[in-house]
Scaffold this motif. Structure first.
Motif, PDB file in Angstrom:
ATOM      1  N   LYS A 161     -20.849 -33.114 -17.618  1.00  0.00           N
ATOM      2  CA  LYS A 161     -19.953 -32.560 -18.989  1.00  0.00           C
ATOM      3  C   LYS A 161     -21.754 -33.492 -20.015  1.00  0.00           C
ATOM      4  N   ALA A 162     -22.257 -34.543 -19.330  1.00  0.00           N
ATOM      5  CA  ALA A 162     -23.858 -34.471 -19.530  1.00  0.00           C
ATOM      6  C   ALA A 162     -24.712 -34.079 -19.870  1.00  0.00           C
ATOM      7  N   ARG A 163     -24.744 -33.173 -19.587  1.00  0.00           N
ATOM      8  CA  ARG A 163     -25.924 -32.328 -19.211  1.00  0.00           C
ATOM      9  C   ARG A 163     -25.388 -31.231 -20.392  1.00  0.00           C
ATOM     10  N   LYS A 164     -23.903 -31.011 -21.532  1.00  0.00           N
ATOM     11  CA  LYS A 164     -23.376 -30.085 -22.034  1.00  0.00           C
ATOM     12  C   LYS A 164     -23.491 -30.947 -23.292  1.00  0.00           C
ATOM     13  N   ILE A 165     -23.076 -32.171 -23.677  1.00  0.00           N
ATOM     14  CA  ILE A 165     -23.891 -33.401 -24.422  1.00  0.00           C
ATOM     15  C   ILE A 165     -24.846 -33.318 -24.962  1.00  0.00           C
ATOM     16  N   LYS A 167     -29.817 -32.565 -28.133  1.00  0.00           N
ATOM     17  CA  LYS A 167     -30.867 -31.736 -28.834  1.00  0.00           C
ATOM     18  C   LYS A 167     -31.002 -31.125 -29.497  1.00  0.00           C
ATOM     19  N   LYS A 168     -29.899 -30.226 -30.027  1.00  0.00           N
ATOM     20  CA  LYS A 168     -29.833 -29.267 -31.159  1.00  0.00           C
ATOM     21  C   LYS A 168     -29.507 -29.878 -31.585  1.00  0.00           C
ATOM     22  N   THR A 169     -29.001 -31.037 -32.240  1.00  0.00           N
ATOM     23  CA  THR A 169     -28.506 -32.305 -33.462  1.00  0.00           C
ATOM     24  C   THR A 169     -29.521 -32.781 -33.976  1.00  0.00           C
ATOM     25  N   ILE A 170     -30.350 -33.913 -33.347  1.00  0.00           N
ATOM     26  CA  ILE A 170     -30.676 -34.394 -33.827  1.00  0.00           C
ATOM     27  C   ILE A 170     -32.509 -33.742 -34.750  1.00  0.00           C
ATOM     28  N   GLU A 171     -33.123 -34.397 -35.159  1.00  0.00           N
ATOM     29  CA  GLU A 171     -34.045 -33.793 -36.042  1.00  0.00           C
ATOM     30  C   GLU A 171     -35.282 -35.372 -36.491  1.00  0.00           C
ATOM     31  N   HIS A 217     -35.808 -42.627 -27.615  1.00  0.00           N
ATOM     32  CA  HIS A 217     -35.095 -42.154 -26.211  1.00  0.00           C
ATOM     33  C   HIS A 217     -33.449 -41.638 -27.174  1.00  0.00           C
ATOM     34  N   VAL A 218     -32.587 -40.624 -26.566  1.00  0.00           N
ATOM     35  CA  VAL A 218     -31.478 -40.691 -26.346  1.00  0.00           C
ATOM     36  C   VAL A 218     -31.028 -40.731 -24.605  1.00  0.00           C
ATOM     37  N   THR A 219     -29.668 -41.334 -24.711  1.00  0.00           N
ATOM     38  CA  THR A 219     -29.439 -41.608 -23.253  1.00  0.00           C
ATOM     39  C   THR A 219     -27.592 -41.193 -23.016  1.00  0.00           C
ATOM     40  N   ILE A 220     -27.469 -40.118 -22.819  1.00  0.00           N
ATOM     41  CA  ILE A 220     -26.260 -39.723 -22.572  1.00  0.00           C
ATOM     42  C   ILE A 220     -25.627 -40.141 -21.476  1.00  0.00           C
ATOM     43  N   VAL A 221     -24.844 -40.939 -21.356  1.00  0.00           N
ATOM     44  CA  VAL A 221     -23.507 -41.256 -19.789  1.00  0.00           C
ATOM     45  C   VAL A 221     -22.803 -41.151 -19.742  1.00  0.00           C
ATOM     46  N   ASN A 222     -22.003 -40.343 -18.894  1.00  0.00           N
ATOM     47  CA  ASN A 222     -20.657 -39.859 -18.528  1.00  0.00           C
ATOM     48  C   ASN A 222     -20.227 -39.392 -16.975  1.00  0.00           C
ATOM     49  N   LYS A 223     -18.699 -39.443 -16.760  1.00  0.00           N
ATOM     50  CA  LYS A 223     -18.782 -40.262 -15.093  1.00  0.00           C
ATOM     51  C   LYS A 223     -18.967 -38.534 -14.657  1.00  0.00           C
ATOM     52  N   ASP A 224     -19.349 -37.872 -15.561  1.00  0.00           N
ATOM     53  CA  ASP A 224     -18.964 -36.302 -15.264  1.00  0.00           C
ATOM     54  C   ASP A 224     -20.700 -35.662 -15.694  1.00  0.00           C
ATOM     55  N   LEU A 225     -21.196 -35.413 -14.282  1.00  0.00           N
ATOM     56  CA  LEU A 225     -22.959 -35.049 -14.788  1.00  0.00           C
ATOM     57  C   LEU A 225     -22.715 -33.570 -15.674  1.00  0.00           C
ATOM     58  N   GLY A 260     -23.272 -40.745 -13.916  1.00  0.00           N
ATOM     59  CA  GLY A 260     -24.837 -40.105 -14.512  1.00  0.00           C
ATOM     60  C   GLY A 260     -25.176 -40.596 -15.466  1.00  0.00           C
ATOM     61  N   GLY A 261     -26.164 -39.920 -15.550  1.00  0.00           N
ATOM     62  CA  GLY A 261     -27.321 -40.351 -17.570  1.00  0.00           C
ATOM     63  C   GLY A 261     -28.169 -39.203 -17.092  1.00  0.00           C
ATOM     64  N   ILE A 262     -28.133 -38.535 -18.441  1.00  0.00           N
ATOM     65  CA  ILE A 262     -29.464 -37.741 -18.716  1.00  0.00           C
ATOM     66  C   ILE A 262     -30.141 -38.647 -20.398  1.00  0.00           C
ATOM     67  N   MET A 263     -31.784 -38.601 -19.878  1.00  0.00           N
ATOM     68  CA  MET A 263     -32.371 -38.615 -21.289  1.00  0.00           C
ATOM     69  C   MET A 263     -32.819 -37.275 -21.866  1.00  0.00           C
ATOM     70  N   VAL A 264     -32.717 -37.875 -23.195  1.00  0.00           N
ATOM     71  CA  VAL A 264     -33.494 -36.815 -24.232  1.00  0.00           C
ATOM     72  C   VAL A 264     -34.564 -37.700 -24.916  1.00  0.00           C
ATOM     73  N   ASN A 265     -35.986 -36.718 -24.620  1.00  0.00           N
ATOM     74  CA  ASN A 265     -37.316 -38.145 -25.500  1.00  0.00           C
ATOM     75  C   ASN A 265     -37.009 -36.984 -26.722  1.00  0.00           C
TER      76      ASN A 265
END
Lengths: 384, 384
Positions: free
Chosen positions: A367-371, A376-380, A357-365, A309-314
């Motif tokens: 879990k990826a969504r939580k990460i 998003k809360k951490t990087i500025e 952008h930042v990509t978060i990959v995880n077999k459990d989507l 599973g993959g999630i992208m944050v700009n």
């Protein structure tokens, strides 16, 4: 044709982050590249075999750049189409073609194209300028609310407004525009389609844009979309149909709405690798940039399935910060599981500028969504 | 320290394929790089911010190159160590350190290091030159068969011979060498270890080298190795211990033998990204080149787990072909599932020259292994 470690030359119009990520793939295959961009500071200034600074909208610049390559592509729609047409006449392969780009570059023509080809899209009217739009409203030919879109020059939310009352019209720019029905939707989806000159077509899984509950901004691009399988199947079918209708060669990102009654309406397309496909670099068997190269060089298309599973944050510039960029807390997100930041290489940040952008990959989507939320809360993206 | 889109500069000694793949990662994070290589045609000639042609064994060249960077690393062991030592004295960070490289560059010193640190390795004797080796044989201090290794300059099978009888000694080069017991083994394994200056250590899964049944050449690098879990666990433990003994910073590839009675013996190490880790670009959450950058910049190490099974096949020049390279049937392997070729960018092929590699990823490792065999049968690295 032999592309690998030869004198074959691929030309790329535009040297921004999309071009930069495309160059990872041309380097991987040792394909010779020329890049044209107006900025000497463009992310593609290195890693191309030849970089030229010049105006993408200028006929002569694009034409003479194109004469030196074997196949020409673009990573931005705002290029001189007349030059592409002349290059095609003179035997240079241009992918996507000038004709395809003509059908897409102007949003009025694009909407009419959907209508002509029975591609589901929201109802709309095209207007030559602001006056004729105002007149139609006055004549009650169209009514509030509606979506206003400038026919040309729109990008990343610019050139689009929701018009709820007469006063919303005041700040709109003059020029050709469309007024679209405001369709209530459950989800904003996108499908990337790859098509090569032989007509081989492959679609990527459907991605979902998750919006911030208050700010109405896309926060996460999630693959696969958390939607019903039948809806996903329909979205991929429609995206294929759009690509074939355009006789598109290369990648086509098809943005769609899933309406409240599970209809799919095509919103708009981008004839190139797209923000909604960035997750593929880490998550897919074939990332979108490699797929783009495969498609335009008429190579077999690669597997579009995901390894995880993959999630992208700009990563966009924070408000109140303009100047030399600092990626605050980037080392903290690097400590999170399956997190890969991409830094585009723009030295100056500005509010809302796309810096990476930042990509978060995880077999459990899930879990990826939580990460992703932690990322998003951490990087500025700020200045010192 | 802020590395991203700043003036911080990473220097890389060596501009071959390992450097080239490292540059994908520095580009991804917009880290400024300088590269030094003797060849103007080196794969890193583009994609670095600054490329310099020069001799890696020359003190002055390496020293003055190193003075212009903040952190210096290398992608090849054959570099001038005295220059690294002087740079360290003058405050430049060198990772892996000159002291670590001294313990590795000479294979005699490397073997003595293992003995001193109780790291399991095959029994051996070190000789100053060919004469003293001959003398020891004559005195029956050592007996046939044994493995001869040149203390310096060995690479990719060069500088290593199995000596079964007196006549095998004749072609050996003169110079310091070691004679090792020839240990019967079931498997040749490797583990890549990452260690950062803070001492954080992570190991990648064990990979297995599968040999051609007749040619006695590595055909496939397979991750994960198809071995017992306890043996894999022991191999990773030993690899960690080796990295810690060396106080190594960066990536260390530890090559090992699994003996017939399941003992693990360390064969040799490479203090850098390694051929046995190429599979990680497509298969791992964090590929070895990103991990190398994380380690030497003292960033948190990334997840070393795999997203899918990975198999790597080297692309080496076919016998009987010297000249401008052609990758025959590359379009056929591109049509196979989960296949990614990497072309290093060397224009000239020669018999056995490493020209690239191909990775095959699949959730099912057996399926990947079958596809790898098809890849190997199909692609040819030849001249026209």
């Amino acid at each position: 044709m032999n592309y690998f470690s030869t004198n074959f030359t691929l030309g790329i119009l535009g040297g921004g982050q999309l071009g930069k990520m495309m160059l990872y793939e041309t380097r991987k295959w040792d394909i010779k590249t020329h890049v044209l961009d107006p900025s000497i500071e463009a992310p593609c200034r290195i890693a191309a075999d030849y970089f030229e600074q010049g105006d993408l909208m200028d006929f002569e610049t694009v034409y003479s750049f194109g004469k030196k390559v074997d196949i020409l592509t673009f990573e931005i729609e705002g290029v001189n189409i007349e030059a592409l047409e002349k290059l095609e006449e003179e035997g240079i392969k241009v992918y996507p073609s000038a004709a395809t780009l003509r059908n897409i570059q102007d949003k009025g023509i694009q909407k009419q194209f959907y209508k002509k080809h029975q591609i589901p899209t929201s109802a709309f009217n095209v207007f030559e300028n602001k006056d004729s739009l105002n007149h139609a409203i006055f004549q009650k030919e169209i009514s509030f609310p509606f979506v206003w879109k400038s026919c040309t020059g729109g990008y990343d939310g610019k050139g689009v407004s929701i018009i709820r009352a007469a006063e919303d019209l005041i700040p709109l720019a003059d020029g050709a525009c469309i007024a679209e029905d405001l369709v209530p939707f459950k989800n904003e989806l996108a499908v990337i389609v790859a098509r090569n000159p032989l007509g081989e077509v492959k679609t990527y899984p459907v991605v979902e844009m998750e919006f911030h509950p208050e700010a109405n901004q896309v926060e996460y691009v999630i693959c696969p979309a958390r939607i019903d399988e039948n809806v996903a199947h329909k979205a991929r079918e429609i995206a294929s149909k759009v690509s074939e209708a355009f006789k598109h060669v290369g990648l086509l990102a098809v943005e769609m709405f899933q309406t409240d009654d599970d209809e799919i309406l095509v919103n708009e397309v981008a004839p190139r690798p797209h923000n909604s496909g960035h997750y593929s670099i880490e998550a897919s068997y074939t990332n979108q940039f490699e797929q783009q190269i495969r498609a335009i060089l008429d190579l077999p298309l690669g597997n579009t399935d995901s390894k995880a599973g993959g999630i992208m944050v700009n990563l966009v510039g924070a408000q109140g910060h303009t100047g030399q960029v600092v990626y605050k807390n980037i080392e903290k997100i690097l400590a999170m599981e399956g997190v890969t930041p991409h830094i585009y290489g723009k030295k100056e940040t500005r509010p809302f500028r796309k810096m990476g952008h930042v990509t978060i990959v995880n077999k459990d989507l899930d879990k990826a969504r939580k990460i992703a939320e932690e990322v998003k809360k951490t990087i500025e993206v700020i200045t010192e």
